[in-house]
Design an enzyme around this catalytic site. Sequence first.
Site, short mmCIF file in Angstrom:
data_model
loop_
_atom_site.label_atom_id
_atom_site.label_comp_id
_atom_site.label_asym_id
_atom_site.label_seq_id
_atom_site.Cartn_x
_atom_site.Cartn_y
_atom_site.Cartn_z
CE LYS A 213 2.88 2.23 -4.88
NZ LYS A 213 3.37 1.29 -6.07
CE LYS A 267 1.26 4.96 -6.88
NZ LYS A 267 1.81 3.84 -7.70
#
Length: 343
Positions: A213, A267
């Site tokens: 992330k 992400k």
Amino acid sequence: MNRFTPAKPAGVRSVDEITGSRRLRRMRKADWSRRLVQENRLTVDDLIWPIFVIEGEGRREPIPAMPGVFRLTLDLAVTEAERAAKLGIPAIATFPNIEIDRRDQTGSHILDPENVINRATRAIKAAVPEIGIITDAALDPFTSHGHDGILRDGVIVNDETVEQVAAAAVIQAASGADIIAPSDMMDGRIGAIRDALDANGFQDVAIMSYATKFASAFYGPYREAVGTAGLLKGDKKTYYLDHANSDEAVREAEQDILEGADMIMVKPGLPYLDIIRRLKDEFSMPTFAYQVSGEYSMIKAAAANGWIDGEKAMLESLLAFKRAGCDGILTYFAPEVAELLRR
Ligand code: PBG
């Protein structure tokens, strides 16, 4: 009217001399041949739908920065889960917008079995047992400062946060969550969650790790949706990945896999297709992308202005994830694209 025949400059070979007999356009000549050689395909089975849940009844609050996305009271979340299941969407992922007076320094309300997420899980499981439920084991919607960790003297403390997140995961599993998805990027969280789930008899509950992330500007609209935008001071660079780094992303994913992740996620999505491809090639794991709020809103905004064809851009962006190596995509487009694929 003047007509000019282009004169071939001296020394330039003919296309036949250049390509031999190879003509890559041959298979593109008709719709049937393009369909026949198409390498990747998007289906409803690739979709995970993130939804926002709030307390109350019969209310759907629009999120201005995410046109077409709403915060749903529990009853409406159940209705939408039913609709998703009918469309064939395999799973939903739930995110809460917690009332401000329930947020505190450590995000303690995440441990309340009666918080809106755990109640939503139970309600959706009861009404729509056939849909998978993914819960976000992260503190940010529950903290008064909007960070994903416990904040002490300006520092996000890792180990204390991990204990809290692992405890929350057990409560989410007890409420019926099928997959726990920790999105906080603390070190050691996957192993701690796996241990805690197993110790409490939840061997069958899976972990989808937000393995890579990145600290990103594309989360803006989400922070409006969960109400952390006004709370958050500073940034998340001490725990999310530097978006300049790709080797570090591989090491993060490797660590989470060693600790017991069943699925890994990248992400944001579209700006990180290179990471998806690297991880898929390196680990052959079930690999997912989160097409985040900013990516969704950019397509919606450009389409609303008439600058792009929103439907085509949506489909193209989602197929790009498949081409990059994704097994599935978390996307706010899920119900819209599922309807479209069904037609
Ligand atoms: C935080 C979290 C984020 C998102 C989901 N959970 C990022 C953040 O607020 O820093 C982003 C999702 C999106 O943008 O759609 N744990």
